[in-house]
Design an enzyme around this catalytic site. Structure first.
Site, short mmCIF file in Angstrom:
data_model
loop_
_atom_site.label_atom_id
_atom_site.label_comp_id
_atom_site.label_asym_id
_atom_site.label_seq_id
_atom_site.Cartn_x
_atom_site.Cartn_y
_atom_site.Cartn_z
CE1 TYR A 13 21.03 -18.61 -2.49
CE2 TYR A 13 22.72 -17.38 -3.65
CZ TYR A 13 21.83 -18.43 -3.61
OH TYR A 13 21.71 -19.28 -4.67
CB THR A 126 33.82 -0.59 8.52
OG1 THR A 126 33.21 -1.90 8.56
CG2 THR A 126 32.76 0.48 8.69
CE LYS A 214 29.40 -14.40 9.32
NZ LYS A 214 28.76 -13.64 8.26
N GLY A 265 32.21 -25.42 2.00
CA GLY A 265 31.79 -24.46 0.99
C GLY A 265 30.99 -23.33 1.58
CB CYS A 268 30.40 -17.61 5.81
SG CYS A 268 29.27 -16.22 5.66
CE LYS A 325 23.25 -25.22 5.39
NZ LYS A 325 21.78 -25.40 5.28
#
Length: 417
Positions: A13, A126, A214, A265, A268, A325
């Site tokens: 996605y 990272t 984020k 949902g 993320c 969504k």
């Protein structure tokens, strides 16, 4: 100046829309994915996800020769990883997909490559990815590390995606982007990559701050949704229409309460806050409580359906929506899908008609259940006694009120209030 070649690892996605966008802005992109069927379809210009505008742009990218897909890791100047980062049972991040990609990249490195982790990840991911690669390749060194032997240097960065499924093709270009290099040189190189297609502001920082940014954005939303969901429970006990309550409250000039729903949902918001909790359990009480409120909302929905069918002889329930969504086909971490599964198990004598206009067939987890079947919207409404709205797809919003007459309606999104 010659544009760097890009290997984009993960064509889901995030990866597919981003690869297409990069290719259509002049970069030479090789998309890498383990799914052979998807790779073949992409090379034929066939979309593998539902995303408005993607199909035409994919064909353009493939026809131009700037985008090819493969299951084999190539050598590239820049590697971008957009692989899954789920959490384990203890809510700690599962970096196994990141490490698997790193293991595939490591043998190909010759020095001076840039490796960008785009996957939403726990803090220090990272760094751990870089350590994994350099453990496999001790003849290389990370930029900024002591290098007395003058080994070839590898650059690392974290540049999290910020796009909304359903609006990805626009937001990839227009959204601001956080560029978190482990060193200023890594930040500079990553900025050059994203500047080829991003018109939003490119915001430089370090990799760990980028990871946390984020997570912070999605945790902020999760906390605010939890407030709305908690209000919905209280309002239900008091016999108050929660959507009217929120609408009235939002007339205050400094109040902007979000809308409640059946849960939270997606890949993320339902996941990222747990990464913060796992990183600092002692100081994340509010974030953890918000997650618990939102994860508990499906229990309330199931109790409503259970009450509605308890006196029916042969109950049938139409479940409207399985995606996480509206108007997409993404089922990842979907509360609607979870609720549908749980209903089928807890009410074995109830026929569950699942209506999801954005997927061609039910996921295996539902298709194997004897009392669950896929149904067309109007077919389902003709048959059932109880209508459970879980996702506010456009098809459901367009339903005339007369089609619901005589049925018990449980509307978790407030579209028929």
């Amino acid at each position: 100046m010659t544009q760097p070649s890009v290997a984009f690892v993960g064509l889901g996605y995030i990866g597919l829309p981003t690869s297409v966008t990069m290719a259509n802005h002049g970069l030479t992109v090789t998309g890498v994915d383990i799914n052979e069927d998807n790779v073949g379809r992409i090379n034929r210009g066939e979309v593998t996800i539902v995303e408005p505008g993607l199909e035409e742009l994919l064909k353009k990218a493939v026809d131009s020769g700037n985008l090819t897909a493969t299951t084999l890791m190539p050598h590239a100047d820049t590697y971008i990883l957009a692989v899954p980062t789920p959490f384990k049972e203890n809510h700690e991040g599962d970096l196994s997909y990141v490490f698997a990609a790193a293991e595939s990249i490591a043998p190909l490195l010759v020095g001076d490559e840039l490796i960008i982790l785009e996957s939403t990840s726990p803090p220090l991911s990272t760094k751990k990815m870089a350590e994994k690669i350099l453990t496999l390749r001790p003849d290389l060194v990370a930029d900024g590390s002591p290098n007395p032997d003058d080994k070839p240097v590898i650059h690392f960065a974290h540049c999290p995606e910020r796009i909304l499924p359903g609006q990805a093709m626009e937001e990839l270009i227009t959204n601001d982007r956080i560029i978190g290099g482990q060193t200023p040189e890594a930040t500079r190189r990553a900025t050059e990559i994203y500047a080829t297609f991003c018109t939003g502001e490119l915001l430089p920082t370090d990799d760990t701050t980028a990871e946390m940014a984020k997570l912070t954005e999605n945790s902020f939303r999760d906390v605010n949704i939890a407030f709305a969901n908690e209000l919905s429970l209280i309002a239900d006990n008091l016999g108050i229409n929660v959507w009217e309550l929120i609408e009235l409250s939002n007339h205050h000039p400094r109040v902007n309460i979000l809308q409640p729903g059946p849960g939270v949902g997606g890949h993320c918001i339902a996941v990222d806050p747990w990464f913060i909790v796992a990183a600092d359990k002692e100081n994340s009480n509010l974030i953890r409580t918000a997650r618990e409120v939102n994860d508990g909302k499906p229990d309330w929905v199931i109790s409503k359906v259970t009450h509605a069918v308890q006196h029916l002889e042969k109950p049938k329930v139409a479940v409207l929506g399985l995606a996480f969504k509206a108007d997409i086909d993404d089922l990842r971490e979907s509360p609607a899908l979870n609720i549908t599964k749980r209903l089928a198990v807890s009410l074995p004598e109830t026929d569950v008609l699942a209506v999801e206009p954005n997927v061609e067939s039910l996921p295996t987890s539902l298709g194997s259940m004897k009392n669950v079947r896929s149904a067309d919207l109007h077919e389902a409404l003709d048959e059932v006694d109880v209508v459970l709205l879980l996702v506010d797809h456009r098809e459901f919003k367009a339903l005339p009120a007369t089609t619901l007459k005589g049925k018990t309606v449980i509307d978790t999104k407030g579209i028929w209030r």
